[in-house]
Motif scaffolding. Structure first.
Motif, mmCIF file in Angstrom:
data_model
loop_
_atom_site.group_PDB
_atom_site.id
_atom_site.type_symbol
_atom_site.label_atom_id
_atom_site.label_comp_id
_atom_site.label_asym_id
_atom_site.label_seq_id
_atom_site.Cartn_x
_atom_site.Cartn_y
_atom_site.Cartn_z
ATOM 1 N N GLY A 99 2.263 4.320 3.048
ATOM 2 C CA GLY A 99 1.901 3.471 4.271
ATOM 3 C C GLY A 99 1.352 2.172 2.706
ATOM 4 O O GLY A 99 0.048 1.664 3.346
ATOM 5 N N GLY A 100 2.066 1.743 2.663
ATOM 6 C CA GLY A 100 2.383 0.771 1.463
ATOM 7 C C GLY A 100 0.664 -0.036 1.375
ATOM 8 O O GLY A 100 -0.241 -0.828 1.747
ATOM 9 N N ARG A 101 0.782 -0.814 3.044
ATOM 10 C CA ARG A 101 0.385 -2.344 3.617
ATOM 11 C C ARG A 101 -0.987 -1.486 4.130
ATOM 12 O O ARG A 101 -2.100 -2.080 3.757
ATOM 13 C CB ARG A 101 1.393 -3.084 4.390
ATOM 14 C CG ARG A 101 -0.340 -4.249 5.220
ATOM 15 C CD ARG A 101 0.276 -5.285 4.411
ATOM 16 N NE ARG A 101 -0.547 -5.995 5.125
ATOM 17 C CZ ARG A 101 0.168 -7.314 5.429
ATOM 18 N NH1 ARG A 101 1.156 -7.047 6.271
ATOM 19 N NH2 ARG A 101 -0.673 -8.332 5.954
ATOM 20 N N VAL A 102 -0.935 -0.346 4.920
ATOM 21 C CA VAL A 102 -1.983 0.333 5.395
ATOM 22 C C VAL A 102 -2.997 0.706 3.580
ATOM 23 O O VAL A 102 -4.079 0.760 3.974
ATOM 24 C CB VAL A 102 -1.736 1.319 6.188
ATOM 25 C CG1 VAL A 102 -2.584 1.823 7.042
ATOM 26 C CG2 VAL A 102 -0.990 1.112 7.442
ATOM 27 N N CYS A 103 -2.191 1.436 3.285
ATOM 28 C CA CYS A 103 -3.242 1.814 2.226
ATOM 29 C C CYS A 103 -3.883 0.575 1.039
ATOM 30 O O CYS A 103 -4.905 1.145 0.595
ATOM 31 C CB CYS A 103 -1.871 2.284 1.221
ATOM 32 S SG CYS A 103 -2.271 3.786 -0.362
ATOM 33 N N LEU A 104 -3.106 -0.387 0.743
ATOM 34 C CA LEU A 104 -3.707 -1.260 0.232
ATOM 35 C C LEU A 104 -4.708 -2.041 1.162
ATOM 36 O O LEU A 104 -6.337 -1.920 0.839
ATOM 37 C CB LEU A 104 -2.886 -2.864 0.329
ATOM 38 C CG LEU A 104 -3.695 -4.224 -0.488
ATOM 39 C CD1 LEU A 104 -3.815 -3.894 -1.835
ATOM 40 C CD2 LEU A 104 -3.082 -5.610 0.257
ATOM 41 N N GLY A 105 -4.640 -2.504 2.846
ATOM 42 C CA GLY A 105 -6.026 -2.334 3.397
ATOM 43 C C GLY A 105 -7.437 -1.444 3.420
ATOM 44 O O GLY A 105 -8.292 -1.736 3.057
#
Length: 290
Positions: free
Chosen positions: A123-129
């Protein structure tokens, strides 16, 4: 425009590279840092969730975080470990993402050591969020580059473009990227060997590499760690699974640090809270190895 680009051609690259971590000491106080895992219970919307309040998830996370800090670890990662089967990439549901951010923010506020975020699977993008919302210092990116099939059956690919774009647009370049190569719970696309995967991952902005075994709790072969250390050159590498009090000294001969989760739980009960005595025993082995 031609004159400008000819005179400034290297500046855009210098700007991108300026955000890269120069070493783990930018985040952690000690050499060969140990990062303990805060494994969250099933989050709202996941199959294991039974309707308990998010406040109970927060309380569980805080107890494990405080136990890990008391036991002497150098950092933490807050992860959606028990939201199994894992969603892939952007399939993470909003309610899961929000609950993880709430728990992680509470952990960041409660401890005096750096905190990171992981959202599996990839979840790269989710992880960043989640990291932005929680005030975390780094994220674990399960697959920045390449392609693989996960244990849940989904064919997945790297998230480098969407992640780096989001990090730029949200002015969150201070959040560093700890990136898995040859990730556990997955089988890589044929032809992507360790050297290729590490080269691609470095090229697209990784700050550190993570080396794992086949599944959670399985350690990689020492030969794999030695090879990864050679391939990483100046970039730090961390062992990302299977570290125990008995084997950590051997792995720290090659690794620049370790991420440890199951090794700090009661034997056979990985879903249970962290065991303080096991944390202390582990850190005693680490101190001897350091």
């Amino acid at each position: 425009m031609e004159v400008y680009m000819r005179g400034k051609a290297s500046e855009w690259r210098q700007d991108m590279d300026a955000h890269r971590m120069k070493g783990l000491n930018e985040i952690f106080l000690k050499a060969k840092p140990i990062i303990g895992m805060v494994h969250l219970p099933p989050l709202p919307g996941s199959p294991g969730y039974t309707g308990y309040p998010v406040a109970e998830i927060v309380d569980f996370a805080l107890r494990d975080a405080e136990t890990l800090q008391k036991g002497g670890v150098d950092g933490l990662i807050v992860e959606n470990m028990w939201s199994i089967p894992f969603p892939v990439g952007m399939d993470v549901k909003p309610e899961e993402m929000c609950a993880q951010a709430v728990a992680a923010a509470a952990v960041v506020k409660a401890v005096d050591i750096p905190v990171g975020i992981n959202v599996v699977h990839n979840g790269g993008r989710v992880c960043l969020g989640v990291a932005i919302a929680a005030g975390a210092r780094f994220i674990r990116v399960c697959m920045l580059t390449g392609a693989a099939v996960w244990d849940t059956g989904e064919f997945d690919h790297g998230c480098a473009r969407e992640l780096m774009e989001a990090r730029k647009m949200t002015h969150s370049e201070h959040i560093k990227l700890f990136c898995d190569v040859d990730k556990k719970h997955s089988v890589r696309f044929p032809g992507i060997d360790l050297a290729t995967h590490m080269e691609w991952t470095e090229f697209y902005g990784a700050d550190a590499f993570i080396i794992t075994g086949r599944m959670t709790g399985n350690a990689p072969d020492l030969e794999k760690m030695a090879k990864a250390k050679e391939l990483a050159k100046e970039q730090p590498i961390l062992i990302g699974s299977g570290a125990t009090a008995k084997n950590i000294a051997d792995f720290l001969k090659y690794a620049d640090g370790a991420i440890v989760g199951f090794g700090l739980k009661d034997e056979g009960h990985p879903e249970s809270p962290v065991n303080l005595e096991k944390v202390r025993q582990f850190m005693e082995s680490v101190e001897r190895a350091r």
